[in-house]
Design an enzyme around this catalytic site. Structure first.
Site, PDB file in Angstrom:
ATOM      1  N   ASP A  98      35.242  32.739  89.177  1.00 54.97           N
ATOM      2  CA  ASP A  98      34.628  32.892  87.719  1.00 54.97           C
ATOM      3  C   ASP A  98      35.797  33.803  87.066  1.00 54.97           C
ATOM      4  OD1 ASP A  98      33.126  33.087  85.634  1.00 54.97           O
ATOM      5  OD2 ASP A  98      32.048  34.961  86.074  1.00 54.97           O
ATOM      6  N   CYS A  99      35.967  34.069  85.720  1.00 49.91           N
ATOM      7  CA  CYS A  99      36.608  34.945  85.011  1.00 49.91           C
ATOM      8  C   CYS A  99      36.021  36.309  84.650  1.00 49.91           C
ATOM      9  CB  CYS A  99      37.325  34.186  84.158  1.00 49.91           C
ATOM     10  SG  CYS A  99      38.529  35.147  83.208  1.00 49.91           S
ATOM     11  N   ASP A 100      35.343  35.984  83.713  1.00 57.74           N
ATOM     12  CA  ASP A 100      34.602  37.474  83.131  1.00 57.74           C
ATOM     13  C   ASP A 100      33.660  38.110  84.202  1.00 57.74           C
ATOM     14  OD1 ASP A 100      35.467  36.964  80.138  1.00 57.74           O
ATOM     15  OD2 ASP A 100      34.422  35.295  80.619  1.00 57.74           O
ATOM     16  N   ASP A 143      29.486  36.811  89.572  1.00 56.56           N
ATOM     17  CA  ASP A 143      28.888  38.209  89.118  1.00 56.56           C
ATOM     18  C   ASP A 143      27.754  37.724  88.661  1.00 56.56           C
ATOM     19  OD1 ASP A 143      30.288  37.287  86.824  1.00 56.56           O
ATOM     20  OD2 ASP A 143      29.907  38.996  85.827  1.00 56.56           O
TER      21      ASP A 143
END
Length: 232
Positions: free
Chosen positions: A14-16, A170
């Site tokens: 994932d990025c954020d 997250d």
């Protein structure tokens, strides 16, 4: 190349909140915007309800609650406000570049954000060269997280079997999506939106495990060895 990926597996980030420490910024801006739209919510509410969800999914929930549609230009304003704040405040998750470089298998990004925001975030933090062009956005599939579609798309495009993929997430939505895709999920609690509050970190770690995370960790320095452990 495809055979090599299938033999060694694939790590999907994932990025954020996993690669970039963007969630405190996004949560703050989103809470303010939603209140302006007439949808009362505080930052904790945005964290609990919308962390990891696609913009389309969030908008659907808000519109159903309000009984009306949100103006497209208002959403465009929110996106611009977040990106402007990123320009001033955004940083990479500590140790993430070193962790990614230490992986012994291919990797990519699969994020609920739009492609422009993903690349903008990675560019600002110096991570874009690590991932380009292996970047996947929820805009590429019909159903975003918690549906498995985005992760399955990334695996298919890169020639990896879902069972050989490890997802780093997250959010509860992301962990659920990874499990639904038949992938191993590692839950990350090292982003400042989680780690700054020990009670929240403990509570969120439990929620990640309940959503499908095999393990939860809070330091990117541990990632390469954890990936090796869960793929032996």
């Amino acid at each position: 190349m495809t055979a090599a990926i299938m033999e060694r597996g694939l790590v999907i980030f994932d990025c954020d909140g996993v690669l970039v420490d963007s969630e405190p910024i996004s949560i703050r801006c989103t809470a303010a915007a939603l209140n302006g739209f007439g949808y009362p919510i505080d930052e904790d509410g945005v964290f609990d309800r919308f962390l990891g969800a696609s913009t389309a999914s969030m908008v659907k929930t808000v519109e159903e609650s309000l009984g009306r549609t949100l103006a497209p230009e208002a959403l465009d304003d929110l996106r611009r406000e977040i990106l402007a704040a990123f320009d001033v405040e955004l940083t990479a998750i500590p140790g993430v570049s070193e962790a990614v470089n230490a992986l012994d298998r291919p990797f990519c990004v699969a994020s609920s954000s739009i492609p422009e925001r993903i690349r903008h975030s990675l560019r600002l933090t110096g991570l874009l060269p690590l991932f380009e062009p292996a970047i996947f956005s929820a805009t590429m599939v019909v159903h975003g997280k918690p549906a498995p579609d985005l992760f399955l798309l990334a695996a298919k495009r890169l020639g990896a079997a879902p069972s050989e993929c490890v997802v780093i997430e997250d959010s509860i939505h992301g962990a659920a999506a990874g499990q639904a895709a038949g992938m191993v999920v590692l839950g990350f609690t090292g982003g400042s939106h989680i780690a700054r509050d020990p009670d929240r970190r403990e509570r969120h770690a439990w929620r990640l495990k309940r959503a499908g995370a095999a393990l939860v960790f809070d330091s990117m320095a541990d990632l390469p060895e954890l990936v090796r452990q869960v793929t032996r």
